[in-house]
Write a protein that holds these residues in place. Structure first.
Motif, mmCIF file in Angstrom:
data_model
loop_
_atom_site.group_PDB
_atom_site.id
_atom_site.type_symbol
_atom_site.label_atom_id
_atom_site.label_comp_id
_atom_site.label_asym_id
_atom_site.label_seq_id
_atom_site.Cartn_x
_atom_site.Cartn_y
_atom_site.Cartn_z
ATOM 1 N N GLY A 1 55.150 44.629 30.470
ATOM 2 C CA GLY A 1 54.500 44.686 31.773
ATOM 3 C C GLY A 1 53.941 46.082 31.968
ATOM 4 N N ILE B 1 52.687 43.311 40.391
ATOM 5 C CA ILE B 1 53.949 42.963 39.709
ATOM 6 C C ILE B 1 55.105 43.051 40.711
ATOM 7 C CG2 ILE B 1 55.555 43.595 37.846
ATOM 8 C CD1 ILE B 1 52.842 42.525 36.831
ATOM 9 N N ALA C 1 55.884 39.179 40.567
ATOM 10 C CA ALA C 1 56.676 38.831 39.371
ATOM 11 C C ALA C 1 58.042 38.305 39.792
ATOM 12 C CB ALA C 1 56.842 40.057 38.473
ATOM 13 N N ASP D 1 58.285 41.714 30.975
ATOM 14 C CA ASP D 1 57.309 41.910 32.056
ATOM 15 C C ASP D 1 57.793 41.401 33.413
ATOM 16 O OD1 ASP D 1 57.261 39.192 31.621
ATOM 17 O OD2 ASP D 1 55.082 39.003 31.642
ATOM 18 N N SER D 2 59.116 41.355 33.601
ATOM 19 C CA SER D 2 59.689 40.825 34.843
ATOM 20 C C SER D 2 59.306 39.366 35.072
ATOM 21 C CB SER D 2 59.270 41.655 36.072
ATOM 22 O OG SER D 2 59.708 42.974 35.954
ATOM 23 N N PHE E 1 56.286 38.036 34.780
ATOM 24 C CA PHE E 1 54.963 37.860 35.401
ATOM 25 C C PHE E 1 54.101 36.825 34.664
ATOM 26 C CE2 PHE E 1 50.506 39.066 36.188
ATOM 27 C CZ PHE E 1 50.487 38.901 37.567
#
Ligand code: 0WD
Length: 256
Positions: free
Chosen positions: A191, A211, A215, A249-250, A252
């Motif tokens: 991310g 994000i 996210a 990327d959490s 996302f």
């Protein structure tokens, strides 16, 4: 946990303490690995030296390697072979595009800018993997860094998105070629993280904000978190995994 004791890894792309490469280096160092750092040129030598001096063991090796130059790649790996012999893995954390092409419409991408982004951000993985393969005589693991902008349109990412799409494909072709040598090739789709390279992308702050708002984890990720996934991919924990993209990327990328 000294999971990587007795193992040696090459880290390419440390520019400063915010570099994702440095997050990976710290995770591997903490697991007991010996590290070899390559940096782009004299401009970054001092930065890398100062960072490496903060590590609590001094078994590292530092070498210049501008990946646009075949002879520098060949020389760097010849030196590694001479001084270290066998390596067990490599982290490729390198990308570049002209700032003026990381904004506005992709349709304005110049031929020269296209080639430059592809050369440094995608082809370099091919050249470096070929050189590293010769030193991975006990098997190995190669990790690169990609971004969602290679899978779908992300505003302003433009020419770099197309380079990441090529990189994602390169990972699969390399995984197929090197698999019979017990060398795995994977990528981490990170991310957005505030680094020197990220500064080049127009409106990067709004990408970070999206994000945080949308996210699944409602926050951005850190260099340390990418480092932990790199540790997994570069160690035997991932021994059955190759040709894969892992999103750190959490969450996302799962959103429509
Ligand atoms: O949000 C982010 N920061 C993300 C980065 C999200 C997802 C992926 N990535 C990727 C980048 O595209 C890149 O592939 O992570 C990788 C590492 O980037 P970074 O840690 O974000 O950025 P930075 O600390 O700037 O490291 C990239 C480095 C260069 O730094 P600068 O900023 O000086 O261009 O790539 C290296 C250089 O050290 N590099 C080269 N190394 C050797 N030869 C060359 C070259 N020709 N050109 C750039």
């Amino acid at each position: 946990n000294q999971m990587l004791a007795g193992r040696t890894y090459v880290i390419m792309g440390v520019a400063n303490k915010r570099s994702i490469a440095w997050g990976i280096a710290k995770a591997l160092h903490d697991a007991g690995a010996r590290l070899i750092f390559t940096y782009q040129g004299e401009r970054l030598k001092k930065n890398v030296e100062e960072l490496v001096a903060t590590l609590d063991r001094d078994d590292s090796l530092l070498l210049p390697c501008d990946v646009t130059k075949d002879e520098e790649i060949i020389e760097a790996f010849a030196t590694i072979k001479e001084k270290v012999g066998v390596i067990h893995g490599l982290a490729h954390c390198i990308a570049f595009a002209k700032t003026e092409e990381l904004q506005g419409e992709f349709v304005h991408t110049s031929r020269e800018g296209y080639h430059l982004a592809q050369d440094i951000s995608a082809y370099s993985l091919v050249a470096v993997s070929r050189a590293a393969k010769e030193l991975m005589t006990e098997g190995g693991s190669i990790v690169t860094l990609t971004y969602l902008g290679g899978e779908r349109v992300v505003p302003n990412y433009n020419v770099m998105g197309v380079a990441k799409a090529a990189l994602d494909s390169i990972v699969k072709y390399l995984a197929n070629d090197l698999g019979p040598h017990n060398i795995r090739v994977n990528s981490i789709s990170a991310g957005p993280i505030r680094t020197l390279a990220a500064k080049g992308v127009k409106d990067f702050n709004s990408i970070l904000k999206t994000i945080e708002e949308k996210a699944p984890l409602r926050r951005t990720v850190t260099q340390e978190e990418v480092g932990k996934t790199a540790l997994y991919l570069l160690s035997d924990l991932s021994s059955g995994v190759t040709g894969e993209i892992i999103h750190v990327d959490s969450g996302f990328n799962i959103l429509g």
